[in-house]
Scaffold this motif. Structure first.
Motif, PDB file in Angstrom:
ATOM      1  N   ASP A 103      -1.624  31.568 -16.548  1.00 27.82           N
ATOM      2  CA  ASP A 103      -2.841  31.023 -15.946  1.00 27.82           C
ATOM      3  C   ASP A 103      -3.447  29.949 -16.844  1.00 27.82           C
ATOM      4  N   LEU A 104      -3.438  30.211 -18.154  1.00 28.30           N
ATOM      5  CA  LEU A 104      -3.971  29.236 -19.109  1.00 28.30           C
ATOM      6  C   LEU A 104      -3.158  27.937 -19.047  1.00 28.30           C
ATOM      7  N   PHE A 105      -1.847  28.077 -18.917  1.00 27.55           N
ATOM      8  CA  PHE A 105      -0.986  26.899 -18.829  1.00 27.55           C
ATOM      9  C   PHE A 105      -1.264  26.125 -17.533  1.00 27.55           C
ATOM     10  N   ARG A 106      -1.532  26.813 -16.441  1.00 26.87           N
ATOM     11  CA  ARG A 106      -1.842  26.145 -15.171  1.00 26.87           C
ATOM     12  C   ARG A 106      -3.141  25.337 -15.292  1.00 26.87           C
ATOM     13  N   ILE A 107      -4.123  25.891 -15.996  1.00 30.83           N
ATOM     14  CA  ILE A 107      -5.356  25.138 -16.220  1.00 30.83           C
ATOM     15  C   ILE A 107      -5.066  23.913 -17.079  1.00 30.83           C
ATOM     16  N   TYR A 108      -4.214  24.096 -18.102  1.00 30.66           N
ATOM     17  CA  TYR A 108      -3.815  22.979 -18.967  1.00 30.66           C
ATOM     18  C   TYR A 108      -3.160  21.876 -18.123  1.00 30.66           C
ATOM     19  N   GLN A 109      -2.264  22.268 -17.232  1.00 33.25           N
ATOM     20  CA  GLN A 109      -1.610  21.285 -16.365  1.00 33.25           C
ATOM     21  C   GLN A 109      -2.618  20.563 -15.482  1.00 33.25           C
ATOM     22  N   SER A 110      -3.595  21.295 -14.956  1.00 35.47           N
ATOM     23  CA  SER A 110      -4.593  20.673 -14.082  1.00 35.47           C
ATOM     24  C   SER A 110      -5.455  19.675 -14.855  1.00 35.47           C
ATOM     25  N   ILE A 111      -5.700  19.936 -16.151  1.00 42.01           N
ATOM     26  CA  ILE A 111      -6.458  18.989 -16.971  1.00 42.01           C
ATOM     27  C   ILE A 111      -5.652  17.707 -17.168  1.00 42.01           C
ATOM     28  N   LEU A 112      -4.337  17.854 -17.429  1.00 42.61           N
ATOM     29  CA  LEU A 112      -3.474  16.682 -17.562  1.00 42.61           C
ATOM     30  C   LEU A 112      -3.456  15.873 -16.256  1.00 42.61           C
ATOM     31  N   ARG A 113      -3.360  16.585 -15.131  1.00 35.14           N
ATOM     32  CA  ARG A 113      -3.351  15.896 -13.836  1.00 35.14           C
ATOM     33  C   ARG A 113      -4.694  15.246 -13.545  1.00 35.14           C
ATOM     34  N   GLY A 114      -5.753  15.864 -14.057  1.00 34.99           N
ATOM     35  CA  GLY A 114      -7.082  15.278 -13.900  1.00 34.99           C
ATOM     36  C   GLY A 114      -7.190  13.934 -14.595  1.00 34.99           C
TER      37      GLY A 114
END
Length: 916
Positions: A407-418
């Motif tokens: 889940d933490l990695f998914r949030i990390y990915q969403s920040i990169l995509r942001g």
């Protein structure tokens, strides 16, 4: 017969069911059994669940202990469900069908005692969140509304509290309502609660409130009288709020300092809501909630009649993947959102059209900018937005401490995509996009930078390709030791790989691979076509041979794989304490992640507006909006289309115009045959106005719209008998609400009013309502009717304009043109429509004959009525001019009465019906 346990345990269980008492009609009971199975009992609820899960009632069985009875009781029927089937049923019952659920577990092995393990309802899904959402996309709102009502003199004062468990927010408001509770119904549309808490008090007004809630499909939960009248509720509420409120920086941390505390009715409602949802009993809710005062004046007034009339929302349970979803509702037309958070916000926007012209202009500016850059729009819609996870689900898991490294990695990915999203939006070089979207997104991403850095510091990215989410070994000495052990084991397996490749005679890596799965651990894999080479050696054991290749191993590889697994399991155990610390840190970013989620949702909705405008058969146009107080007010729509109908296959939509202007044309009275397009036309006007207020472009070639304060509808004649209301009663309730609530800035749409009663009464009601709107309210109105007499209103009211839907008819053919033209319809086409839909010839001939007889009789009656009216007019003149005595006046009236009785007109029928 299927059985649950032996006959003795079945009988003991049935004794418990009897002791439990009858099941409330709005509640379903599940009983958790061994091996994650569940049972349901009672034929009534078994049939419902069997149809949900199995699409058939054939799966329903009878308890073996009672199978020999001639007529098994209702409670003897049962259904057994797997865990997945139970979850599917729970989703449908809670989210679609609006039922309460109770789940029981055994207290002892002999099945004689059970207790509720957890329960839920449409507005209180907390205990079902794991089942419904946490491992699935598509989190939905679970807001609970609580109501308090006070009758003061001639006023109805309402206090409401809405508990939003998605945003961790208490929203409160107080307002004065009329006896029809029109404002309350508008609130229900705006907030869309699934469940409402109402005190179980007697009285006419509470009964009306409950009827409105049920009519809007909201589950009503009646509170005990003691919960509604507790004398210490306020002090208890303050204590509860001290635990759960999160105060802003610099704000006094005392609930008594909040201005909302003075709203006594709302606070009483909030107290009941907090107790019912057991918010304070869950430590995860501590210091999570904020309190806000709702301002409904920000939104256009809509009621359930308007939602239904304009088909704003799809039918409950309709999937967004359904082929018909796109054209069944306005939400379907607009919802090109690529994220779950965007879809939730789009539903909210459709139900909350704005009255703030500045916000509307901002949305229109951004949509226009996106349409002017089709390459960027395509990239956003088809690529960038699709990659964002449902951050709300991740936030829920984080707050509930069910958060893991994946889940933490998914949030990390969403920040990169942001960051990529920010760069794309910045490339538009648009001032509005920059100030409204980019600045907020940039600020949030900057604040989330530390969370991003923490992820990069702690997560071992090399393991993610193997779907393993591990803490970096450099983060902890124990982890470093374990990782070195695993690295050495991997090196040994690599050497073993070399030996096996040489032994079998296949190239290492390209043909023969060292593979890993969670089920088989490390093993070798070769293409299926090389299976014969493997069979030449007895040193290997085949694990499986499938299309993807042959998996095999040997004793040494199994040994190394097992050692690796043991070290990896210990690694995960050691890292759990570290993960707990990371989760504690990540929880501190809860507010920022919520803001980030809202930013993504807003961008997704605006992109969806642009896609809807671009993809329409004829592209939508930007409406020119003017504020409510800007004169002269107008609604001018050229080339207007219905957005749902034009999306249907094999439909070529015929566009029409509408032109309303203050003090020139307030009301359109529209006549014409059924199926001619009257309803479609008037709905199209309302839909275009609503879409403009949402921030969308509209289906027209040109649009100029003065903002409205409400859109009020009385459309269609569908019965609500299931809710205790006839067609005519629904008409009268909706019409009364319009008469009481409409202002000169409202848009009113009325279709076929008065058909639920006699022709004369219906025509009278239609006339009086149209006249009231035209003369007194003077709002923009569309009035479609079959009562042609209503068109005479245009003679006395110059702002009333007559229009009709065009049709061409002769002896053989009848053609509907679907065009709106000036002037009233000159003839009725009812029998022509009957021919069009291929009524039997004999029925059409009979209808034609009866119509001609009625028409001839009506001419005779009309002539007699004209003579009577002339005599009455002369008599009135004589009374006024000659100043007659009472006796003389009575003689004249008696003579008129005799003349009426001798005639064959309508007035004679009216006197006869009243026994005059």
């Amino acid at each position: 017969m299927d059985k649950i346990g032996d006959n003795a345990s079945q009988k003991r269980f049935h004794e418990f069911l009897n002791k439990l008492g009858p099941r409330p009609s709005n509640t379903f009971r599940f009983f958790e059994r061994i091996n994650e199975t569940y049972s349901v009992h009672g034929k009534d609820q078994c049939d419902v669940i069997a149809n949900i899960v199995f699409k058939s009632v054939a799966a329903v069985k009878v308890l073996g202990a009672f199978a020999d009875e001639a007529k098994p009781k209702n409670s003897y029927y049962f259904l057994t469900l797997t865990r997945k089937q139970f979850e599917d049923a729970a989703r449908q019952l809670l989210l679609v069908k609006n039922y309460r659920l109770e789940v029981y577990v055994m207290k002892n092995k002999n099945q004689s005692e059970w207790e509720i393990e957890y329960s839920g309802s449409p507005g209180n899904l907390i205990q079902f969140e794991d089942i419904l959402f946490l491992n699935k996309e598509g989190f939905v709102g679970c807001g609970m509304l609580s109501i308090r009502f006070q009758r003061t003199g001639v006023e109805n004062k309402m206090g409401i509290a809405f508990i939003d468990m998605n945003e961790y927010e208490f929203q409160v408001a107080e307002f004065v309502d009329d006896d029809f509770f029109a404002e309350l119904e508008s609130v229900l549309v705006c907030l869309a609660p699934k469940e409402c808490l109402v005190p179980s008090l007697d009285g006419e007004y509470y009964s009306k409130i409950n009827q409105i809630l049920e009519r809007n499909g909201i589950l009503v939960t009646l509170l005990d009288k003691k919960d509604s009248s507790s004398k210490v509720w306020k002090s208890d509420l303050i204590q509860d709020l001290r635990h759960v409120l999160k105060f802003e920086k610099g704000q006094k941390e005392d609930p008594n300092s909040l201005p909302e505390i003075a709203m006594e009715l709302s606070m009483n409602a909030l107290y009941s809501g907090i107790k019912y949802m057991q918010i304070t009993s869950d430590a995860d809710n501590n210091e999570r909630f904020k309190m806000t005062k709702l301002n409904f004046e920000k939104f256009i007034h809509l009621d359930s009649a308007a939602i239904s009339a304009m088909n704003l929302l799809p039918k409950p349970g309709t999937s967004v993947h359904s082929p018909s979803y796109r054209w069944q509702s306005i939400l379907g037309v607009l919802n090109h959102c690529r994220t779950q958070q965007g879809q939730r916000l789009m539903t909210q926007w459709v139900k909350q059209p704005l009255r703030d012209i500045n916000t509307i202009t901002v949305r229109h500016d951004i949509v226009q900018c996106l349409l002017e850059e089709p390459g960027v729009l395509k990239d956003l819609s088809e690529d960038t937005m699709k990659k964002f996870p449902d951050i709300l689900v991740l936030i829920k898991k984080l707050v509930r401490k069910r958060f893991n490294l994946q889940d933490l990695f998914r949030i990390y990915q969403s920040i990169l995509r942001g960051k990529k999203l920010f760069e794309t939006l910045t490339s538009l070089n648009n001032a509005t996009v920059k100030s409204v979207l980019c600045n907020s997104l940039e600020s949030t991403l900057t604040d989330l930078g530390k969370l991003k850095s923490m992820v990069e510091e702690v997560i071992d990215f090399s393991g993610i390709d193997r779907h393993e989410y591990l803490i970096k070994d450099s983060y902890n000495e124990t982890l470093l030791i374990l990782n070195n052990k695993m690295r050495k084991i991997l090196e040994k397996m690599d050497k073993l790989h070399d030996l096996a490749a040489d032994d079998i005679g296949l190239e290492k890596g390209a043909v023969m691979k060292l593979d890993y799965t969670s089920q088989h651990g490390y093993h070798f894999r070769i293409p299926l076509k090389h299976d014969s080479m493997l069979r030449k050696s007895k040193n290997y054991q085949t694990i499986s041979a499938i299309k993807g290749g042959v998996r095999f191993t040997n004793e040494r590889l199994k040994e190394l794989s097992e050692k690796f697994k043991l070290n990896r399991d210990e690694y995960k155990i050691q890292q759990n304490s570290i993960v707990d610390e990371i989760v504690k840190i990540a929880i501190g970013y809860h507010g920022l992640l919520s803001s980030y989620n809202n930013d993504i949702a807003q961008i997704d909705c605006l992109v969806a507006f642009a896609v809807a405008a671009q993809n329409a058969p004829i592209p939508y146009v930007r409406p020119k909006m003017s504020a409510e107080d800007v004169k002269p007010r107008n609604i001018s729509l050229k080339g207007l289309r219905h957005p749902c109908i034009e999306l249907q296959e094999n439909v070529t939509f015929i566009a029409n115009d509408a032109n309303f202007k203050k003090d020139e044309s307030h009301m359109y009275i529209i006549t014409g045959p059924n199926m001619g397009g009257k309803s479609t036309y008037i709905k199209s006007v309302g839909i275009a106005v609503l879409m403009a207020h949402i921030g969308s472009f509209v289906p027209a070639t040109e649009a100029s719209i003065s903002m409205v304060d409400s859109i009020m509808c009385r459309v269609g004649s569908s019965d609500s008998i299931s809710k205790g209301l006839s067609t005519f009663m629904v008409e009268m309730i909706e019409s009364a609400s319009i008469i009481r609530s409409a202002t000169e800035n409202s848009l009113v749409i009325i279709d076929e009013l008065g058909r639920g009663t006699s022709t004369y009464e219906g025509g009278g009601i239609a006339w009086s309502i149209a006249e009231h709107l035209a003369k007194n309210v003077r709002c923009f109105s569309l009035f479609a009717t079959h009562f042609f007499e209503t068109t005479n209103l245009a003679v006395t009211e110059p702002t009333v304009k007559n229009f009709h839907v065009a049709a061409i008819a002769n002896e053989k053919n009848f053609t509907l043109l679907y065009e709106i033209r000036p002037k009233p319809m000159e003839q009725s086409f009812g029998i022509h429509v009957a021919k069009l839909v291929k009524f039997p010839q004999s029925v059409v001939q009979t209808a034609d004959k009866v119509f001609n007889e009625f028409d001839e009789q009506n001419k005779i009656e009309t002539e007699d009525d004209s003579k009577i009216l002339k005599k009455i007019e002369n008599s009135l003149d004589k009374m006024v001019m000659e100043n007659l005595e009472v006796g003389d006046i009575q003689s004249i009236l008696d003579e008129i009465n005799k003349d009426i009785k001798k005639s064959d007109g309508h007035y004679k029928k009216m006197l006869s019906s009243k026994n005059v």
